[in-house]
Motif scaffolding. Sequence first.
Motif, PDB file in Angstrom:
ATOM      1  N   ASN A 242       0.817  -1.218   0.000  1.00  0.00           N
ATOM      2  CA  ASN A 242       0.000   0.000   0.000  1.00  0.00           C
ATOM      3  C   ASN A 242       0.848   1.265   0.000  1.00  0.00           C
ATOM      4  OD1 ASN A 242      -2.570  -1.290   0.078  1.00  0.00           O
ATOM      5  ND2 ASN A 242      -2.250  -1.744   2.254  1.00  0.00           N
ATOM      6  N   ASP A 243       2.131   1.125   0.304  1.00  0.00           N
ATOM      7  CA  ASP A 243       3.034   2.277   0.313  1.00  0.00           C
ATOM      8  C   ASP A 243       3.797   2.445  -1.011  1.00  0.00           C
ATOM      9  OD1 ASP A 243       2.507   3.120   2.960  1.00  0.00           O
ATOM     10  OD2 ASP A 243       3.810   1.539   3.754  1.00  0.00           O
ATOM     11  N   ASP A 244       3.563   1.565  -1.971  1.00  0.00           N
ATOM     12  CA  ASP A 244       4.343   1.591  -3.216  1.00  0.00           C
ATOM     13  C   ASP A 244       4.296   2.964  -3.891  1.00  0.00           C
ATOM     14  OD1 ASP A 244       4.769  -1.077  -2.710  1.00  0.00           O
ATOM     15  OD2 ASP A 244       3.839  -1.812  -4.557  1.00  0.00           O
ATOM     16  N   ALA A 245       3.106   3.465  -4.132  1.00  0.00           N
ATOM     17  CA  ALA A 245       2.970   4.729  -4.876  1.00  0.00           C
ATOM     18  C   ALA A 245       3.616   5.877  -4.115  1.00  0.00           C
ATOM     19  CB  ALA A 245       1.498   5.029  -5.139  1.00  0.00           C
ATOM     20  N   ARG A 246       3.451   5.890  -2.798  1.00  0.00           N
ATOM     21  CA  ARG A 246       4.024   6.965  -2.003  1.00  0.00           C
ATOM     22  C   ARG A 246       5.548   6.942  -2.044  1.00  0.00           C
ATOM     23  NH1 ARG A 246       3.144   7.898   4.515  1.00  0.00           N
ATOM     24  NH2 ARG A 246       4.443   9.768   4.679  1.00  0.00           N
ATOM     25  N   VAL A 247       6.134   5.766  -1.910  1.00  0.00           N
ATOM     26  CA  VAL A 247       7.593   5.666  -1.924  1.00  0.00           C
ATOM     27  C   VAL A 247       8.139   6.066  -3.293  1.00  0.00           C
ATOM     28  CG1 VAL A 247       9.569   4.118  -1.710  1.00  0.00           C
ATOM     29  CG2 VAL A 247       7.655   3.923  -0.109  1.00  0.00           C
ATOM     30  N   ARG A 248       7.498   5.610  -4.351  1.00  0.00           N
ATOM     31  CA  ARG A 248       8.002   5.940  -5.692  1.00  0.00           C
ATOM     32  C   ARG A 248       7.888   7.428  -5.988  1.00  0.00           C
ATOM     33  NH1 ARG A 248       5.129   0.505  -7.784  1.00  0.00           N
ATOM     34  NH2 ARG A 248       6.917  -0.892  -7.465  1.00  0.00           N
ATOM     35  N   ALA A 249       6.808   8.044  -5.545  1.00  0.00           N
ATOM     36  CA  ALA A 249       6.674   9.486  -5.742  1.00  0.00           C
ATOM     37  C   ALA A 249       7.749  10.239  -4.961  1.00  0.00           C
ATOM     38  CB  ALA A 249       5.289   9.945  -5.310  1.00  0.00           C
ATOM     39  N   ALA A 250       8.015   9.787  -3.740  1.00  0.00           N
ATOM     40  CA  ALA A 250       9.064  10.421  -2.944  1.00  0.00           C
ATOM     41  C   ALA A 250      10.429  10.220  -3.587  1.00  0.00           C
ATOM     42  CB  ALA A 250       9.055   9.853  -1.527  1.00  0.00           C
ATOM     43  N   ALA A 251      10.675   9.032  -4.130  1.00  0.00           N
ATOM     44  CA  ALA A 251      11.947   8.765  -4.795  1.00  0.00           C
ATOM     45  C   ALA A 251      12.162   9.710  -5.966  1.00  0.00           C
ATOM     46  CB  ALA A 251      11.993   7.312  -5.267  1.00  0.00           C
ATOM     47  N   ASP A 252      11.108   9.920  -6.748  1.00  0.00           N
ATOM     48  CA  ASP A 252      11.204  10.868  -7.865  1.00  0.00           C
ATOM     49  C   ASP A 252      11.502  12.280  -7.363  1.00  0.00           C
ATOM     50  OD1 ASP A 252      10.691   8.967  -9.821  1.00  0.00           O
ATOM     51  OD2 ASP A 252       8.533   9.348  -9.839  1.00  0.00           O
ATOM     52  N   ALA A 253      10.794  12.696  -6.322  1.00  0.00           N
ATOM     53  CA  ALA A 253      10.944  14.066  -5.824  1.00  0.00           C
ATOM     54  C   ALA A 253      12.326  14.287  -5.208  1.00  0.00           C
ATOM     55  CB  ALA A 253       9.852  14.359  -4.799  1.00  0.00           C
ATOM     56  N   ILE A 254      12.802  13.333  -4.428  1.00  0.00           N
ATOM     57  CA  ILE A 254      14.109  13.471  -3.784  1.00  0.00           C
ATOM     58  C   ILE A 254      15.218  13.498  -4.835  1.00  0.00           C
ATOM     59  CG2 ILE A 254      15.764  12.322  -2.260  1.00  0.00           C
ATOM     60  CD1 ILE A 254      13.239  11.260  -0.703  1.00  0.00           C
ATOM     61  N   THR A 255      15.113  12.619  -5.833  1.00  0.00           N
ATOM     62  CA  THR A 255      16.113  12.595  -6.902  1.00  0.00           C
ATOM     63  C   THR A 255      16.121  13.912  -7.667  1.00  0.00           C
ATOM     64  OG1 THR A 255      15.830  10.202  -7.101  1.00  0.00           O
ATOM     65  CG2 THR A 255      16.898  11.337  -8.945  1.00  0.00           C
TER      66      THR A 255
END
Length: 504
Positions: free
Chosen positions: A425-438
Amino acid sequence: MLHPTIIAALLFGMGCATRASANVSAGEKVACSTLKIRYAQNTFLSGTAGYAYETQTPYWSATVYSSPACVFVPQDAQQVSFAVTTFTLTLSKFAVRGGGHMPIPGYNGIDRSGVLLSSSNLTTLSLSGDKSTVSVGPGNRWRDVYAYLKSSGLVAVGGRVGHVGVPGLLLGGGISFYSSQYGFASDNVAKYQCVLSTGLIVEATATNAYSDLFWALRGGGNSFCIVTRFDLRTVSSSNVWVGMAQYDQTQAKGYLDGVYNFGRYGAPADPKAGIIPTILTFPAANLTVYAAAKFYNSVTNSPSAFENFTASKLPPVADSYALQSISDYVASTDPLQPLGLRQEFRTLSSLVNREAVQLTHDTFIAGVSSKLSSVANLQASITFQPVTKDFLSHNSKTGGNPQGIDISRAPFFLMVENWTWTDPNDDARVRAAADAITADINRVLAAKSFDAQYLYMNDAGGGQPVFQSYPADNLKRLKTIRTKYDPLRIYTNLLPGGWKVANA
């Protein structure tokens, strides 16, 4: 080779934008039936033990478990050729899995609209008579290669994690502990045996009729053929000094000083020395840990190679650095990357600059803390991988490669960010954060002109523009080679996973 009338029909079919939705599953059903009839023991359908194993167990990340129409596990190049011809004739989509370490959904697996071609049975390991090369099947992982060569006092220039598969690392370039001495792992491939989209089995070297294909495979990904054997040059290396050191949060400044100094001075001064400096943060616990895998390719330790990471300057809280074989080392560290968790990568690069190291560190830690502290069991890390002029000088000696990294600007840090968590359930949140942090890190680096543009395929996240970071002439050449060897786009359209040269 395909019959001309079949090719003509395929040209018409592949020219269509999409296959009619009513027929989406029909081709795969025929493909699975054909494979089951011809190779019953190597074809697994849903509900069987072989299917359950192949679609989950070999994968590193739980995000890429798959549910294909069936799984085919060929035993040799001829069976791979039969499978490719079958997929082509039925217009069936398919995925190819090597070691299964790439954590991007759809890159090494496929859903029920396609067939999974597994390399599990392609496990050839054979040392040449003069011991100068080792033939390696794509079903091997680097721990298998090192264990096989250990008794001969040899290694291949390969991965630093034992679970990583041989084909993915080599087709993306491949950073090795030995890279400052010998270049990318792919720079040390002497020959590829592979299956073209026509089903033809060929061997490509730097000097034969397939020299263009040879060049493309050294960092060009999976757009050209399916490799069924890699002949790798061996390197004399019995025991080496290698191990992991750990530091705590209070040592952050000294650690980052050490990372910079090794990248700027230590690695260029001594090509035998390698290091993997990794910063791990656990935002829920407000804890950050600093680690460094140290490597020295000699039975005699260097007193100066890691002076910035040892007791006199930076006393570790734990340190396993010792004389041992690379085989024993990867066997001992494999448990540090357990299977079955959820994983995500991103890659970026920078010039070697102390301020750049600090900006990258601070932006990463702050971003993870602010965006992901409430995600259960989340761990995030960023690793700085030094790339020296010596590292980059080797590709031209052995046939070249398509990455085209500008050696005049070296040294560089190629960096990989990794996120690990447990709840889908956290997949989308983690991937969005990964994009933003990068994006945040790239922005602060670019503002100071520290960014280096190059994106390393093996550490990239889905959608990162890997080939666009290669020199324009090299990308153009890759596209020409792809068209030459796969004019029907079998390995682009029917094999959708991975980074595609044609789409860059």
